[in-house]
Design a protein around this motif. Structure first.
Motif, PDB file in Angstrom:
ATOM      1  N   LYS A 150       0.867  -1.186   0.000  1.00 43.66           N
ATOM      2  CA  LYS A 150       0.000   0.000   0.000  1.00 43.66           C
ATOM      3  C   LYS A 150       0.897   1.227   0.000  1.00 43.66           C
ATOM      4  CE  LYS A 150      -3.969  -1.934   2.513  1.00 43.66           C
ATOM      5  NZ  LYS A 150      -4.818  -1.787   3.727  1.00 43.66           N
ATOM      6  N   VAL A 152       1.244   5.402  -1.066  1.00 45.30           N
ATOM      7  CA  VAL A 152       0.633   6.677  -1.455  1.00 45.30           C
ATOM      8  C   VAL A 152       1.689   7.489  -2.207  1.00 45.30           C
ATOM      9  CG1 VAL A 152      -0.379   8.845  -0.664  1.00 45.30           C
ATOM     10  CG2 VAL A 152      -0.948   6.696   0.508  1.00 45.30           C
ATOM     11  N   ILE A 205      -5.351  10.653   1.365  1.00 45.46           N
ATOM     12  CA  ILE A 205      -5.260   9.508   0.461  1.00 45.46           C
ATOM     13  C   ILE A 205      -4.876   8.258   1.258  1.00 45.46           C
ATOM     14  CG2 ILE A 205      -4.052   8.555  -1.540  1.00 45.46           C
ATOM     15  CD1 ILE A 205      -3.753  11.478  -2.542  1.00 45.46           C
ATOM     16  N   CYS A 207      -5.804   7.628   4.279  1.00 48.67           N
ATOM     17  CA  CYS A 207      -7.047   7.170   4.916  1.00 48.67           C
ATOM     18  C   CYS A 207      -7.900   6.373   3.940  1.00 48.67           C
ATOM     19  CB  CYS A 207      -7.833   8.359   5.462  1.00 48.67           C
ATOM     20  SG  CYS A 207      -7.107   9.117   6.940  1.00 48.67           S
ATOM     21  N   ALA A 208      -7.899   6.799   2.678  1.00 46.11           N
ATOM     22  CA  ALA A 208      -8.625   6.037   1.657  1.00 46.11           C
ATOM     23  C   ALA A 208      -8.044   4.631   1.532  1.00 46.11           C
ATOM     24  CB  ALA A 208      -8.568   6.764   0.318  1.00 46.11           C
ATOM     25  N   MET A 209      -6.721   4.537   1.549  1.00 45.54           N
ATOM     26  CA  MET A 209      -6.055   3.232   1.445  1.00 45.54           C
ATOM     27  C   MET A 209      -6.321   2.367   2.680  1.00 45.54           C
ATOM     28  SD  MET A 209      -4.413   3.312  -1.471  1.00 45.54           S
ATOM     29  CE  MET A 209      -3.498   4.345  -2.630  1.00 45.54           C
ATOM     30  N   ILE A 232      -4.541  12.852  -6.344  1.00 49.13           N
ATOM     31  CA  ILE A 232      -5.629  11.852  -6.299  1.00 49.13           C
ATOM     32  C   ILE A 232      -5.509  10.939  -7.520  1.00 49.13           C
ATOM     33  CG2 ILE A 232      -8.119  11.527  -6.484  1.00 49.13           C
ATOM     34  CD1 ILE A 232      -8.440  14.177  -4.922  1.00 49.13           C
ATOM     35  N   ASN A 235      -3.008   7.907  -7.644  1.00 52.91           N
ATOM     36  CA  ASN A 235      -3.250   6.770  -6.760  1.00 52.91           C
ATOM     37  C   ASN A 235      -4.549   6.067  -7.119  1.00 52.91           C
ATOM     38  OD1 ASN A 235      -1.126   7.118  -4.345  1.00 52.91           O
ATOM     39  ND2 ASN A 235      -1.850   9.148  -4.963  1.00 52.91           N
ATOM     40  N   LYS A 236      -4.564   4.763  -6.965  1.00 51.55           N
ATOM     41  CA  LYS A 236      -5.785   3.985  -7.201  1.00 51.55           C
ATOM     42  C   LYS A 236      -6.470   3.753  -5.857  1.00 51.55           C
ATOM     43  CE  LYS A 236      -4.085   1.686 -11.370  1.00 51.55           C
ATOM     44  NZ  LYS A 236      -3.776   0.383 -12.020  1.00 51.55           N
ATOM     45  N   ALA A 237      -7.122   4.791  -5.368  1.00 55.80           N
ATOM     46  CA  ALA A 237      -7.787   4.694  -4.073  1.00 55.80           C
ATOM     47  C   ALA A 237      -9.005   3.788  -4.188  1.00 55.80           C
ATOM     48  CB  ALA A 237      -8.191   6.075  -3.581  1.00 55.80           C
ATOM     49  N   CYS A 239     -11.760   4.018  -2.655  1.00 52.53           N
ATOM     50  CA  CYS A 239     -13.013   4.721  -2.361  1.00 52.53           C
ATOM     51  C   CYS A 239     -12.967   6.088  -3.030  1.00 52.53           C
ATOM     52  CB  CYS A 239     -13.210   4.859  -0.847  1.00 52.53           C
ATOM     53  SG  CYS A 239     -12.108   6.069  -0.068  1.00 52.53           S
ATOM     54  N   VAL A 241     -12.397   9.842  -3.652  1.00 57.17           N
ATOM     55  CA  VAL A 241     -11.581  10.894  -3.034  1.00 57.17           C
ATOM     56  C   VAL A 241     -11.747  12.154  -3.874  1.00 57.17           C
ATOM     57  CG1 VAL A 241      -9.282  11.600  -2.273  1.00 57.17           C
ATOM     58  CG2 VAL A 241      -9.893   9.169  -2.251  1.00 57.17           C
TER      59      VAL A 241
END
Length: 351
Positions: A150, A152, A205, A207-209, A232, A235-237, A239, A241
């Motif tokens: 993971k 960022v 970001i 937090c999304a991960m 944004i 990254n492949k979040a 959720c 963002v």
């Protein structure tokens, strides 16, 4: 000189390559670089032992198999190639490794490593202090785990202040709060997270991960928001963002309601005394019963910190402020040991 071909890595060698990778992706200063994995107090793994009859070989980045693994897993990694650290940094790192190999005198320099170094030598610009152009924004990537699963990635400035703001780079307090949330992902999992004063967006970001339901990056500086919006996209979040303008002195109830905040995250926003009143104004509107806030800050000016808490207690009557204990956190990020500040993390909420 040792002429044998690189062999598959064992567990300790893989750990070393990953440790080096995390530092390179974050562009840790080479004078503070850790060339071997630090011992972890809670680790249950025993030190690697060589088979009987063989001498113990020190684990070092100069070993042929480590040289090749660094090329394959770091410099030629498709993700790294897409969002690489600055070429100046890559060149400096390889120059240091080559020096270490030559100084040690045990192994040959990999032909592939020398080829990459030569390519960079011919294309990398001079540093500003050597008459080169000003440092440009570059990619830095921060791993939320030790295996770089993971990560960022953010584009950020390499200087402290750019375009009249300090918001275009990631600051140390964000790392401490991120480490706390990594250790306690339940605080953001399945929650709508709002990042107040998001900067380049690293913390939101992250937090999304970590499993947030939705993340809103907010800031009042349009240059900062533009950078956050780009980040944004890098990254492949897992959720949604978004990057949203939020002026602390000029917002509407509709704006606040549209954020649907359940958890607020704030990092390093109390350094400027002139920020206190506007910041508390927007917090008063968002930090209501049922909403939690996690705040980290480097204590540069203790009085500013005291003033902030006095003002928020006055405006947000009944708010509870709990200092979070940071002892025992697994340190995944690398701090500048020469400029490190005392960082505190707080949980603000209504009982």
């Amino acid at each position: 000189m040792d002429q044998h071909s690189p062999s598959p890595l064992n567990e300790q060698q893989r750990a070393l390559v990953l440790h080096v990778k995390r530092q390179i992706l974050q562009m840790r200063q080479l004078r503070q670089f850790e060339w071997s994995p630090p011992s972890r107090p809670n680790s249950e793994s025993a030190p690697e032992m060589q088979p009987e009859g063989e001498s113990k070989v020190p684990l070092t980045v100069t070993m042929p198999e480590i040289q090749q693994a660094m090329l394959d897993q770091i410099f030629y990694d498709p993700v790294v190639l897409k969002h690489p650290p600055s070429s100046i940094y890559q060149h400096a790192f390889l120059k240091k490794v080559i020096y270490m190999i030559e100084e040690e005198g045990l192994y040959d320099i990999s032909e592939d490593l020398m080829e990459l170094f030569t390519e960079l030598l011919m294309t990398v610009p001079k540093r500003p202090e050597e008459g080169g152009p000003p440092l440009m924004p570059c990619f830095k990537s921060y791993s939320l785990d030790r295996n770089c699963q993971k990560v960022v990635t953010v584009m950020e400035e390499q200087t402290t202040i750019s375009s009249g703001t300090t918001g275009l780079r990631t600051w140390e307090a964000s790392f401490w709060l991120a480490e706390y949330l990594i250790a306690h992902p339940e605080f953001v999992q399945s929650k709508n997270v709002v990042d107040i004063g998001c900067g380049v967006g690293f913390l939101g970001i992250a937090c999304a991960m970590l499993g947030a339901k939705k993340v809103a990056l907010t800031d009042g500086n349009m240059d900062v928001l533009t950078m956050a919006q780009k980040n944004i996209g890098y990254n492949k979040a897992p959720c949604p963002v978004s990057a949203t303008a939020l002026d602390w002195e000029n917002f509407t109830n509709e704006q606040i309601a549209s954020l649907e905040a359940e958890v607020l995250i704030l990092s390093d926003l109390t350094y400027d005394p002139t920020n206190i009143v506007p910041l508390v104004t927007v917090l008063k509107a968002i930090l209501v019963r049922g909403v939690s806030a996690f705040m980290s800050s480097a204590i540069r000016n203790p009085q500013t910190f005291i003033d902030f808490f006095a003002h928020i207690r006055k405006e947000c009557v009944g708010v509870q402020i709990d200092e979070v204990i940071l002892d025992g956190l697994d340190h995944l990020f690398f701090f500048d040991e020469e400029t490190v500040q005392t960082v505190k993390v707080f949980h603000l909420h209504f009982p």
